[in-house]
Design an enzyme around this catalytic site. Structure first.
Site, mmCIF file in Angstrom:
data_model
loop_
_atom_site.group_PDB
_atom_site.id
_atom_site.type_symbol
_atom_site.label_atom_id
_atom_site.label_comp_id
_atom_site.label_asym_id
_atom_site.label_seq_id
_atom_site.Cartn_x
_atom_site.Cartn_y
_atom_site.Cartn_z
ATOM 1 N N ARG A 1 11.738 -22.308 22.025
ATOM 2 C CA ARG A 1 10.948 -21.890 20.852
ATOM 3 C C ARG A 1 9.548 -22.492 20.914
ATOM 4 N NH1 ARG A 1 13.093 -17.840 20.571
ATOM 5 N NH2 ARG A 1 14.124 -18.606 22.440
ATOM 6 N N LYS B 1 10.676 -8.804 25.595
ATOM 7 C CA LYS B 1 11.704 -7.772 25.461
ATOM 8 C C LYS B 1 11.362 -6.746 24.377
ATOM 9 C CE LYS B 1 14.860 -10.278 22.364
ATOM 10 N NZ LYS B 1 14.769 -9.402 21.203
ATOM 11 N N THR B 2 10.755 -7.186 23.278
ATOM 12 C CA THR B 2 10.417 -6.235 22.213
ATOM 13 C C THR B 2 9.372 -5.240 22.708
ATOM 14 O OG1 THR B 2 10.877 -7.930 20.541
ATOM 15 C CG2 THR B 2 9.612 -6.013 19.832
ATOM 16 N N GLN C 1 21.269 -17.145 25.587
ATOM 17 C CA GLN C 1 20.959 -17.360 24.176
ATOM 18 C C GLN C 1 22.095 -16.893 23.265
ATOM 19 O OE1 GLN C 1 16.697 -16.715 22.981
ATOM 20 N NE2 GLN C 1 16.522 -15.791 25.006
ATOM 21 N N ASP D 1 19.468 -4.230 20.833
ATOM 22 C CA ASP D 1 18.768 -5.499 21.050
ATOM 23 C C ASP D 1 19.749 -6.657 20.830
ATOM 24 O OD1 ASP D 1 16.723 -7.273 21.540
ATOM 25 O OD2 ASP D 1 15.809 -7.072 19.550
ATOM 26 N N GLU D 2 19.496 -7.787 21.462
ATOM 27 C CA GLU D 2 20.313 -9.003 21.305
ATOM 28 C C GLU D 2 21.800 -8.696 21.544
ATOM 29 O OE1 GLU D 2 18.827 -11.713 21.106
ATOM 30 O OE2 GLU D 2 16.988 -11.547 19.929
#
Length: 752
Positions: A612, A36-37, A258, A227-228
């Site tokens: 993770r 995504k980044t 998430q 973002d997020e």
């Protein structure tokens, strides 16, 4: 190669679509590890490179300073590669940092003075305690932290005292909280200070009060990216919707799977309802995971698909299968910690020797203690994320308070903290009288000191001490205008005689504190190096207030990383251990079976933890765990049972022949002794074995499987009996699936 070809190369089709979609509302559902980044930065560069907006006409909001800096670095690199010059500052900030930038320019429109102070949670709590004293409220009957939580919750909802009064919102706050909140706001304004929640709320109020200013920023920011987005709270949602209200060129990136921060105000409905808020929105799903092995991705996907509050998407990867998910049973938390520590030691010895590759996650901070002990026993270095932070140490907070008071003499919390540090003979009674005087005269605490000196409110000795303190602060207030921060800081140490105090102590503790003060000096020099001509005392204090725990992480120190599952979000490690995978611990007791939304958030937390891991994942649980000094037995977490059996390898360190032992039921390696997958241990197997199948009576009249009632815990089934007569111990599994062990003669168990 033209601009578009350069920015779109090596992107998969959905990523390309997201980068090329520049206008209108866009929802990017970005699964864990889906890049995504990369998409956000390439999209921003694409907008700038195509001349749709200048660099400072795009607002990009992230959730950590670390993420903001990483994005800024990538944008500069991308634009330099495509030879697009940046002539202005980028607006890539956290929500709080963005709001500080706005307030720094316009705070006087809200009747504040420049510069204003940002209160951290400790400062906020101190002020609430002062408010309780002024209102004659006993802090034993009315805990300050409860008021702090309710005030914060109200501000996240965009509600100030006048809103709560007008709406009679008793379902949000009670009358006492409203009284404290009202007085708290008066004291904050008097101190020319804002708390963290104020940064967002006051910016929102600024835009509501001044539509022309809002319109100016709507026109300035032609494109908005968040973002997020699943982690936004209500006031953040209102701010973003307000800024995008005129053009709807808003792109939000997030993953509802998430969303794990409801306890601090995050509202999952923001991302779930995005298409309702913006009916013409386009949705793009990033479902390919580039981080983890296929087994880890498939295991995590199988767990999260049990949730109902989610969009229809399925994470996948083209990476190799990798190792099976390792499920490990131990008898106690000490055995669990030994297993994890020795497993890390074994892997290090076999050549996997970068300790930074290892992470241990747990549901609560309290679980770290035994893990720390075992790691220390094996001389394995570790870093504890979420423990005592550098900027929370007493000597650092003292120096920061001096800096704060130097630029803002209205800062009551800072003044009260350092009035007698170093010791000047100004006692608690004097401070309380000054506090009362400031309330009575409606002046700041520092003004009360000067008033007391001028009007001889105290005896000659106390007056002299107060005058010396006031002179020090007055001098610092003048000097801070003539020195850069790195030169002003030693001056503060000298004028206050703080170093003299520590050197006189001549103890190891004092030496450590001196080292910390030296490190603060290093941090200040680094700040000036990074900010150049923009460096200032006020700017440094702002950055300290906005810095997060993860932003201070030292990645160069080679050590195993330990943290709660909540803190792990956004990180990744080759090897991950998730410990304490047991019912009533993970999922937490706070999310019982009647609270479906609570269970779903716990499941999202499991999904975050699992994703993770890049190469190998362990999930451990114990038969017995001490809770408040008592042994408690819990079932293995339901999340273990939700992983397909073909993705799992079981093992156990338990050698007893109890019904719940992996070793006795599934062979020495912890696996089924035949190939029938239904023989693998799972959540239901444990429920069945714990409910007790042995109906033979003991001499006491109790038997395994017998139903009993406890006056506190209700009805349950006996699954184990130990000892006899006065030493008889009875283990009972209750309806909430907790297992508790009682000494029979004291337990007051009633046979059902």
């Amino acid at each position: 190669m033209n601009l578009s070809e350069f920015l779109l190369k090596n992107l998969n089709p959905p990523q390309k679509d997201a980068v090329e979609t520049m206008d209108g509302p866009l929802l990017i559902l970005a699964g864990a590890g889906s890049g995504k980044t990369r998409v956000l930065t390439h999209r921003m560069a694409h907008i700038i490179g195509n001349g749709k907006a200048a660099a400072d006409e795009i607002l990009c909001v992230t959730f950590t300073n670390k993420a903001a800096k990483e994005m800024e670095h990538r944008i500069y690199k991308l634009l330099s590669e495509i030879q697009v010059p940046i002539m202005s500052h980028l607006w890539i900030n956290t929500f709080h940092a963005f709001c500080v930038r706005i307030l720094r320019q316009h705070v006087e429109m809200l009747d504040y003075k420049k510069p204003f102070t940002i209160y951290d949670s400790g400062d906020q709590l101190s002020l609430i305690k002062r408010v309780l004293q002024a209102l004659n409220l006993n802090d034993k009957m009315y805990p300050p932290k409860s008021f702090q939580s309710r005030i914060s919750h109200s501000k996240m909802l965009g509600l100030q005292p006048e809103n709560l009064k007008a709406n009679n919102s008793r379902n949000i706050v009670d009358q006492k909280t409203l009284e404290v909140y009202t007085r708290y706001e008066i004291e904050m304004k008097k101190a020319n200070a804002m708390d963290f929640d104020d940064l967002l709320l006051k910016t929102y109020e600024l835009f509501r009060m001044y539509p022309g200013l809002l319109q100016a920023y709507q026109e300035k920011f032609k494109y908005i990216m968040v973002d997020e987005y699943q982690d936004t709270n209500h006031i953040q949602y209102l701010l973003i919707k307000m800024l995008a209200g005129s053009h709807h060129n808003i792109c939000v990136v997030g993953d509802e799977d998430q969303s794990i921060y409801s306890w601090r105000g995050a509202d999952i409905s923001n991302i779930l309802n995005f298409e309702k808020d913006f009916p013409n929105a386009k949705m793009i799903k990033l479902e390919e995971n580039y981080r983890s092995t296929k087994n880890i991705v498939n295991a995590a996907t199988s767990v999260i698909q049990n949730n109902t509050e989610r969009k229809d998407k399925t994470l996948f990867t083209n990476n190799s299968d990798g190792d099976s998910i390792q499920i490990r049973q131990e008898r106690t938390e000490y055995d669990e910690a030994k297993f994890v520590s020795k497993e890390i030691q074994r892997l290090i010895s076999s050549g996997h020797n970068n300790l930074n590759d290892y992470a241990i996650f747990y549901r609560t901070n309290a679980q770290s203690r035994v893990l720390e002990e075992q790691l220390r026993a094996l001389a394995i270095p570790y870093r504890l994320i979420g423990g005592m932070r550098f900027y929370e140490r007493a000597e650092i907070k003292d120096m920061i308070s001096y800096l704060r008071l130097s630029v803002n003499p209205s800062d009551n919390i800072a003044a009260k903290r350092i009035i007698n540090v170093p010791a000047r003979g100004i006692g608690k009674t004097t401070v309380e009288q000054l506090d009362h005087l400031s309330i009575e005269q409606n002046i700041t605490f520092f003004e009360a000191i000067k008033y007391a000196v001028e009007h001889r409110e105290f005896n000659a000795g106390t007056t002299s001490k107060l005058r010396r303190f006031a002179d020090i602060i007055d001098d610092l207030m003048v000097q801070q205008n003539h020195y850069k921060l790195s030169d002003f800081y030693p001056l503060v140490l000298d004028k206050t005689e703080y170093l003299v105090m520590l050197k006189k102590e001549n103890t190891p503790e004092a030496e450590a504190r001196l080292s910390n003060l030296e490190e603060l000096s290093n941090a200040i020099v680094q700040f000036e190096k990074e900010r150049g001509d923009d460096a200032s005392i006020a700017g440094y204090l702002e950055e300290l207030a906005l810095a997060s725990d993860l932003d201070k992480q030292d990645a160069e120190y080679n050590a195993v990383t330990m943290m709660t599952l909540h803190i792990s979000k956004g990180l990744e490690y080759p090897y991950v251990f998730i410990v304490g995978c047991e019912e009533n611990l993970f999922p937490s007791t706070r999310a019982d079976d009647t609270d479906e939304s609570g269970i779903e958030e716990e499941r999202r937390l499991a999904y975050v933890g699992m994703t993770r891991a890049r190469e190998k994942l362990w999930m451990t649980h114990t038969q017995i765990r001490r809770v408040w000094g008592q042994e408690q037995m819990n079932l293995p977490s339901r999340f273990i049972n939700e992983i397909p059996k073909n993705l799992i390898q079981y093992s156990s360190g338990v050698t007893s022949s109890s019904p719940s032992s992996f070793a006795s039921r599934y062979g020495s390696r912890g696996q089924s002794q035949d190939d029938d997958s239904q023989n693998f241990p799972n959540y239901d197997d444990y429920s069945e074995s714990y409910s007790g199948s042995d109906t033979s009576k003991s001499k006491s009249g109790y038997s395994k499987g017998q139903r009993v009632r406890h006056p506190t815990f209700g009805v349950g089934s006996i699954f184990d009996l130990e000892g006899a007569n006065d030493d008889l111990k009875i283990s009972v599994m209750f309806q909430d699936k907790t297992i508790k062990k009682f000494i029979a003669r004291y337990a007051r168990l009633e046979k059902v």
